[in-house]
Design an enzyme around this catalytic site. Structure first.
Site, PDB file in Angstrom:
ATOM      1  N   ASN A   9      -3.490  70.511  13.656  1.00  0.00           N
ATOM      2  CA  ASN A   9      -3.694  69.179  13.092  1.00  0.00           C
ATOM      3  C   ASN A   9      -2.990  68.438  14.279  1.00  0.00           C
ATOM      4  OD1 ASN A   9      -2.928  66.670  11.435  1.00  0.00           O
ATOM      5  ND2 ASN A   9      -0.913  68.188  10.261  1.00  0.00           N
ATOM      6  N   LYS A  11      -2.468  65.298  14.087  1.00  0.00           N
ATOM      7  CA  LYS A  11      -1.117  64.075  13.340  1.00  0.00           C
ATOM      8  C   LYS A  11      -1.933  62.713  14.263  1.00  0.00           C
ATOM      9  CE  LYS A  11       2.139  67.309  12.281  1.00  0.00           C
ATOM     10  NZ  LYS A  11       3.973  67.513  11.533  1.00  0.00           N
ATOM     11  N   HIS A  95      -1.724  67.087   2.599  1.00  0.00           N
ATOM     12  CA  HIS A  95      -0.540  66.616   3.891  1.00  0.00           C
ATOM     13  C   HIS A  95       0.974  66.979   2.987  1.00  0.00           C
ATOM     14  CE1 HIS A  95       2.161  67.329   7.648  1.00  0.00           C
ATOM     15  NE2 HIS A  95       0.748  69.071   7.819  1.00  0.00           N
ATOM     16  N   GLU A  97       3.802  65.327   4.730  1.00  0.00           N
ATOM     17  CA  GLU A  97       2.936  63.765   5.437  1.00  0.00           C
ATOM     18  C   GLU A  97       2.602  63.097   4.355  1.00  0.00           C
ATOM     19  OE1 GLU A  97       2.463  65.510   9.305  1.00  0.00           O
ATOM     20  OE2 GLU A  97       4.163  66.403   9.602  1.00  0.00           O
ATOM     21  N   GLU A 167       2.143  75.251   3.676  1.00  0.00           N
ATOM     22  CA  GLU A 167       2.964  74.970   4.070  1.00  0.00           C
ATOM     23  C   GLU A 167       4.234  74.685   3.911  1.00  0.00           C
ATOM     24  OE1 GLU A 167       1.056  73.588   8.060  1.00  0.00           O
ATOM     25  OE2 GLU A 167       1.080  71.900   6.286  1.00  0.00           O
ATOM     26  N   GLY A 173       7.331  71.450  11.623  1.00  0.00           N
ATOM     27  CA  GLY A 173       8.172  70.262  12.694  1.00  0.00           C
ATOM     28  C   GLY A 173       9.365  70.112  12.960  1.00  0.00           C
ATOM     29  N   SER A 213       5.437  74.999  11.799  1.00  0.00           N
ATOM     30  CA  SER A 213       6.391  75.955  13.691  1.00  0.00           C
ATOM     31  C   SER A 213       5.761  76.729  13.813  1.00  0.00           C
ATOM     32  CB  SER A 213       7.920  76.214  13.422  1.00  0.00           C
ATOM     33  OG  SER A 213       8.367  75.186  12.737  1.00  0.00           O
TER      34      SER A 213
HETATM   35  C1  PEP Z   1       1.826  70.924  10.560  1.00  0.00           C
HETATM   36  O1  PEP Z   1       1.641  69.405  10.732  1.00  0.00           O
HETATM   37  O2  PEP Z   1       0.624  71.153   9.606  1.00  0.00           O
HETATM   38  C2  PEP Z   1       2.480  71.964  11.276  1.00  0.00           C
HETATM   39  C3  PEP Z   1       2.447  72.637  10.356  1.00  0.00           C
HETATM   40  O3  PEP Z   1       3.671  71.348  11.782  1.00  0.00           O
HETATM   41  P1  PEP Z   1       4.079  71.925  12.919  1.00  0.00           P
HETATM   42  O4  PEP Z   1       3.313  72.916  13.354  1.00  0.00           O
HETATM   43  O5  PEP Z   1       4.725  71.485  14.138  1.00  0.00           O
HETATM   44  O6  PEP Z   1       5.083  72.446  11.766  1.00  0.00           O
END
Ligand code: PEP
Length: 250
Positions: A9, A11, A95, A97, A167, A173, A213
């Protein structure tokens, strides 16, 4: 046997030129990676370009969002049919966000999941608890609500065309990853919930990805868990080399 999926992803990163440069660097790095589905989710403006550059390869393309309506007066939005038309085969939905910054509710997310399926896209339904929810012992309650609501009115016959991404919000992040045991516990719970909803066979067909992460260094241990069928990767998918290393180390 569930084929693992490694999805990146991006973003709100990468212009069309940067996306093209990524794909040209990435393709040779993963050309020998068998037995895995690889997905890239660029921002909308480079979706068609990334789809064109990856056509005929082992890489599929996802949008990072879709609207639930087929078309209409929804300024700034993009429908699932348009995403499909641009060459994508998947759509990230719900997601954290989007839930946080754009106030997407479970009901909204469910409408998007159904719109994606109706347009022939594979929805990647994201869910996960916040730090406050985990610390107050509400993780299971929260993810159960999210998966039941997110998949409401979706029949079990669609199981093979749905991806779920667990997640934990506190791991996105932040550099903090759920331990493999913490992730497996939630994944097993989610699969059990799917079994209650759809029966054993359909529940066994759903790929459940972990996100939060994920890096080349921790991917293999997470992917080694029984109910973890791949990863949704944010930050570490922005570099072709590190994303390819995750694909290889899964
Ligand atoms: C994501 O944006 O779905 C995500 C898991 O980000 P990150 O890997 O940076 O934690």
């Amino acid at each position: 046997m569930r084929t693992p999926v490694i999805a990146g992803n991006w973003k709100m990163y990468k212009t069309a030129d940067e996306a093209g440069a990524f794909v040209r660097e990435f393709l040779p790095l993963v050309q020998d990676a068998d037995g895995v589905e690889i997905v890239l989710a660029p921002p909308f403006p480079s979706l068609a370009a990334v789809a064109a550059l990856t056509r005929g390869t082992r890489i599929g393309v996802a949008s990072q969002n879709v609207h639930f309506a087929d078309e209409g007066a929804y300024t700034g939005e993009v429908s699932a049919r348009m995403v499909r038309d641009a060459g994508a085969a998947y759509a990230i939905v719900g997601h954290s966000e989007r839930r946080h910054y754009f106030a997407e509710t479970d009901e909204f997310v469910n409408r998007k999941v159904r719109a994606a399926l109706a347009a022939g896209l594979v929805p990647i339904l994201c869910l996960g608890e916040t730090l406050a929810e985990r610390e107050s012992g509400r993780t299971i309650e929260v993810v159960e609500r999210q998966i039941r609501a997110g998949l409401a009115e979706v029949p079990g016959s669609a199981a093979g065309r749905i991806l779920v991404a667990y997640e934990p919000v506190w791991a996105i992040g932040t550099g903090k990853t759920a331990t493999p045991a913490q992730a497996q516990e939630v994944h097993a719970f989610l699969r059990g919930t799917l079994k209650q909803m759809w029966g054993e066979e359909a529940a066994g067909a759903v790929r459940i990805l972990y996100g939060g992460s994920v890096k080349p260094e921790n991917a293999a241990e997470l992917m080694g868990q029984e109910d973890i069928d791949g990863a949704l990767v944010g930050g570490a998918s922005l570099s072709a080399q590190s994303f390819a290393n995750i694909v290889k180390h899964r």
